[in-house]
Design a protein around this motif. Structure first.
Motif, PDB file in Angstrom:
ATOM      1  N   MET A   4       4.186 -11.267   9.879  1.00 53.52           N
ATOM      2  CA  MET A   4       3.579  -9.954  10.190  1.00 53.52           C
ATOM      3  C   MET A   4       2.096 -10.431  10.441  1.00 53.52           C
ATOM      4  O   MET A   4       1.379 -10.745   9.863  1.00 53.52           O
ATOM      5  N   SER A   5       1.531  -9.823  11.587  1.00 51.74           N
ATOM      6  CA  SER A   5       0.208 -10.009  12.114  1.00 51.74           C
ATOM      7  C   SER A   5      -0.641  -9.307  11.040  1.00 51.74           C
ATOM      8  O   SER A   5      -0.363  -8.297  10.300  1.00 51.74           O
ATOM      9  N   LYS A   6      -1.953  -9.946  11.004  1.00 56.92           N
ATOM     10  CA  LYS A   6      -2.973  -9.181  10.294  1.00 56.92           C
ATOM     11  C   LYS A   6      -3.147  -7.537  10.639  1.00 56.92           C
ATOM     12  O   LYS A   6      -3.403  -6.752   9.791  1.00 56.92           O
ATOM     13  N   ALA A   7      -3.353  -7.217  11.876  1.00 59.88           N
ATOM     14  CA  ALA A   7      -3.479  -6.209  12.618  1.00 59.88           C
ATOM     15  C   ALA A   7      -2.164  -5.085  11.993  1.00 59.88           C
ATOM     16  O   ALA A   7      -2.454  -3.971  11.565  1.00 59.88           O
ATOM     17  N   ALA A   8      -1.080  -5.561  12.251  1.00 61.83           N
ATOM     18  CA  ALA A   8       0.086  -4.798  11.541  1.00 61.83           C
ATOM     19  C   ALA A   8       0.094  -4.465  10.065  1.00 61.83           C
ATOM     20  O   ALA A   8       0.443  -3.424   9.750  1.00 61.83           O
ATOM     21  N   LYS A   9      -0.401  -5.460   9.517  1.00 60.24           N
ATOM     22  CA  LYS A   9      -0.562  -5.444   7.904  1.00 60.24           C
ATOM     23  C   LYS A   9      -1.580  -4.178   7.531  1.00 60.24           C
ATOM     24  O   LYS A   9      -1.242  -3.317   6.851  1.00 60.24           O
ATOM     25  N   THR A  10      -2.660  -4.290   8.500  1.00 58.74           N
ATOM     26  CA  THR A  10      -3.865  -3.188   8.358  1.00 58.74           C
ATOM     27  C   THR A  10      -3.441  -1.688   8.552  1.00 58.74           C
ATOM     28  O   THR A  10      -3.417  -0.983   7.714  1.00 58.74           O
ATOM     29  N   SER A  11      -2.575  -1.799   9.800  1.00 54.91           N
ATOM     30  CA  SER A  11      -2.248  -0.313  10.097  1.00 54.91           C
ATOM     31  C   SER A  11      -1.054   0.222   9.077  1.00 54.91           C
ATOM     32  O   SER A  11      -0.816   1.171   8.784  1.00 54.91           O
ATOM     33  N   ALA A  12      -0.295  -0.796   8.631  1.00 57.09           N
ATOM     34  CA  ALA A  12       1.007  -0.296   7.737  1.00 57.09           C
ATOM     35  C   ALA A  12       0.201  -0.005   6.535  1.00 57.09           C
ATOM     36  O   ALA A  12       0.819   0.818   5.635  1.00 57.09           O
ATOM     37  N   ALA A  13      -0.668  -0.501   5.915  1.00 57.41           N
ATOM     38  CA  ALA A  13      -1.322  -0.605   4.766  1.00 57.41           C
ATOM     39  C   ALA A  13      -2.220   0.911   4.753  1.00 57.41           C
ATOM     40  O   ALA A  13      -2.373   1.665   3.605  1.00 57.41           O
ATOM     41  N   ALA A  14      -2.562   1.227   5.877  1.00 55.40           N
ATOM     42  CA  ALA A  14      -3.522   2.536   6.073  1.00 55.40           C
ATOM     43  C   ALA A  14      -2.765   3.799   5.925  1.00 55.40           C
ATOM     44  O   ALA A  14      -3.077   4.868   5.785  1.00 55.40           O
ATOM     45  N   SER A  15      -1.486   3.778   6.638  1.00 59.20           N
ATOM     46  CA  SER A  15      -0.471   5.101   6.373  1.00 59.20           C
ATOM     47  C   SER A  15      -0.158   5.629   4.874  1.00 59.20           C
ATOM     48  O   SER A  15      -0.435   6.725   4.852  1.00 59.20           O
ATOM     49  N   PRO A  16       0.347   4.711   4.163  1.00 56.89           N
ATOM     50  CA  PRO A  16       0.499   5.256   2.860  1.00 56.89           C
ATOM     51  C   PRO A  16      -0.747   5.940   2.154  1.00 56.89           C
ATOM     52  O   PRO A  16      -0.770   6.959   1.486  1.00 56.89           O
ATOM     53  N   ALA A  17      -2.092   5.621   2.476  1.00 58.88           N
ATOM     54  CA  ALA A  17      -3.386   5.983   1.817  1.00 58.88           C
ATOM     55  C   ALA A  17      -3.472   7.511   2.260  1.00 58.88           C
ATOM     56  O   ALA A  17      -4.003   8.266   1.551  1.00 58.88           O
ATOM     57  N   ALA A  18      -3.167   7.771   3.754  1.00 65.76           N
ATOM     58  CA  ALA A  18      -3.270   9.194   4.089  1.00 65.76           C
ATOM     59  C   ALA A  18      -2.321  10.207   3.453  1.00 65.76           C
ATOM     60  O   ALA A  18      -2.622  11.389   3.515  1.00 65.76           O
ATOM     61  N   ASP A  19      -1.268   9.548   2.842  1.00 65.94           N
ATOM     62  CA  ASP A  19      -0.367  10.506   2.450  1.00 65.94           C
ATOM     63  C   ASP A  19      -0.608  10.835   0.978  1.00 65.94           C
ATOM     64  O   ASP A  19       0.164  11.653   0.149  1.00 65.94           O
ATOM     65  N   LEU A  20      -1.651  10.134   0.343  1.00 66.07           N
ATOM     66  CA  LEU A  20      -1.778  10.454  -1.138  1.00 66.07           C
ATOM     67  C   LEU A  20      -2.707  11.582  -1.291  1.00 66.07           C
ATOM     68  O   LEU A  20      -3.318  11.949  -0.335  1.00 66.07           O
ATOM     69  N   PRO A  21      -2.339  12.181  -2.311  1.00 61.72           N
ATOM     70  CA  PRO A  21      -3.105  13.533  -2.826  1.00 61.72           C
ATOM     71  C   PRO A  21      -4.476  13.116  -2.934  1.00 61.72           C
ATOM     72  O   PRO A  21      -4.701  11.848  -3.230  1.00 61.72           O
ATOM     73  N   PHE A  22      -5.589  14.023  -2.782  1.00 64.13           N
ATOM     74  CA  PHE A  22      -6.986  13.784  -2.861  1.00 64.13           C
ATOM     75  C   PHE A  22      -7.007  12.997  -3.937  1.00 64.13           C
ATOM     76  O   PHE A  22      -7.808  12.023  -4.351  1.00 64.13           O
ATOM     77  N   GLU A  23      -6.693  13.488  -5.425  1.00 62.39           N
ATOM     78  CA  GLU A  23      -7.125  13.000  -6.810  1.00 62.39           C
ATOM     79  C   GLU A  23      -6.642  11.750  -6.654  1.00 62.39           C
ATOM     80  O   GLU A  23      -7.354  10.817  -7.492  1.00 62.39           O
ATOM     81  N   ALA A  24      -5.421  11.420  -6.372  1.00 67.63           N
ATOM     82  CA  ALA A  24      -4.646   9.927  -6.433  1.00 67.63           C
ATOM     83  C   ALA A  24      -5.753   8.953  -5.376  1.00 67.63           C
ATOM     84  O   ALA A  24      -5.912   7.894  -5.893  1.00 67.63           O
ATOM     85  N   ALA A  25      -5.892   9.303  -4.507  1.00 68.41           N
ATOM     86  CA  ALA A  25      -6.926   8.720  -3.660  1.00 68.41           C
ATOM     87  C   ALA A  25      -8.072   8.427  -4.121  1.00 68.41           C
ATOM     88  O   ALA A  25      -8.712   7.234  -4.187  1.00 68.41           O
ATOM     89  N   LEU A  26      -8.872   9.198  -4.596  1.00 70.11           N
ATOM     90  CA  LEU A  26     -10.149   9.276  -5.186  1.00 70.11           C
ATOM     91  C   LEU A  26      -9.994   8.255  -6.616  1.00 70.11           C
ATOM     92  O   LEU A  26     -10.804   7.317  -6.752  1.00 70.11           O
ATOM     93  N   GLN A  27      -9.168   8.332  -7.431  1.00 65.77           N
ATOM     94  CA  GLN A  27      -8.837   7.526  -8.436  1.00 65.77           C
ATOM     95  C   GLN A  27      -8.708   6.187  -8.292  1.00 65.77           C
ATOM     96  O   GLN A  27      -9.237   5.296  -8.761  1.00 65.77           O
ATOM     97  N   LYS A  28      -7.849   5.947  -7.093  1.00 64.00           N
ATOM     98  CA  LYS A  28      -7.486   4.548  -6.698  1.00 64.00           C
ATOM     99  C   LYS A  28      -8.842   4.006  -6.194  1.00 64.00           C
ATOM    100  O   LYS A  28      -9.359   2.843  -6.523  1.00 64.00           O
ATOM    101  N   LEU A  29      -9.846   4.564  -5.379  1.00 63.82           N
ATOM    102  CA  LEU A  29     -10.960   4.291  -4.760  1.00 63.82           C
ATOM    103  C   LEU A  29     -12.054   3.950  -5.974  1.00 63.82           C
ATOM    104  O   LEU A  29     -12.587   2.882  -5.992  1.00 63.82           O
ATOM    105  N   GLU A  30     -11.862   4.783  -7.139  1.00 67.87           N
ATOM    106  CA  GLU A  30     -12.901   4.492  -8.390  1.00 67.87           C
ATOM    107  C   GLU A  30     -12.451   3.113  -8.747  1.00 67.87           C
ATOM    108  O   GLU A  30     -13.099   2.404  -9.221  1.00 67.87           O
ATOM    109  N   THR A  31     -11.076   2.978  -9.052  1.00 70.38           N
ATOM    110  CA  THR A  31     -10.522   1.767  -9.675  1.00 70.38           C
ATOM    111  C   THR A  31     -10.901   0.362  -9.011  1.00 70.38           C
ATOM    112  O   THR A  31     -11.431  -0.585  -9.479  1.00 70.38           O
ATOM    113  N   ILE A  32     -10.796   0.515  -7.364  1.00 70.04           N
ATOM    114  CA  ILE A  32     -11.306  -0.322  -6.700  1.00 70.04           C
ATOM    115  C   ILE A  32     -12.963  -0.634  -6.833  1.00 70.04           C
ATOM    116  O   ILE A  32     -13.252  -1.861  -6.925  1.00 70.04           O
ATOM    117  N   VAL A  33     -13.723   0.217  -6.802  1.00 70.75           N
ATOM    118  CA  VAL A  33     -15.065   0.036  -7.106  1.00 70.75           C
ATOM    119  C   VAL A  33     -15.466  -0.557  -8.226  1.00 70.75           C
ATOM    120  O   VAL A  33     -16.132  -1.507  -8.446  1.00 70.75           O
TER     121      VAL A  33
END
Length: 90
Positions: free
Chosen positions: A1-30
């Motif tokens: 799988m190309s790097k571009a395909a991995k990036t677009s595939a990884a971006a899709s699930p994040a958009a489906d996350l509820p706000f609170e889950a996305a924020l929690q994941k972002l805080e964990t990354i930081v």
């Protein structure tokens, strides 16, 4: 799988996350980026994921703001957006 395909595939699930889950994941990354000595490639991957999550959070906040506003008709017949009155401002 190309790097571009991995990036677009990884971006899709994040958009489906509820706000609170996305924020929690972002805080964990930081926290991980601030507290751990990660290799440069890992830091870049986490940074990219964090920017995607931040964009998702901003989009969800903007969407919520629009839902909270209401259309109000002015005397001239035009409509204007007014903030939703909560009653707590009195």
């Amino acid at each position: 799988m190309s790097k571009a395909a991995k990036t677009s595939a990884a971006a899709s699930p994040a958009a489906d996350l509820p706000f609170e889950a996305a924020l929690q994941k972002l805080e964990t990354i930081v926290e991980a980026m601030e507290s751990q000595e990660l290799p440069l490639e890992t830091l870049l991957e986490r940074y990219e994921e964090g920017t995607r999550l931040a964009a998702v959070c901003q989009a969800k906040l903007a969407e919520a703001e629009l839902k909270v506003k209401q259309l109000e008709q002015k005397s001239g017949g035009d409509f204007e957006l007014k903030p939703f009155a909560t009653g707590a401002e009195d």
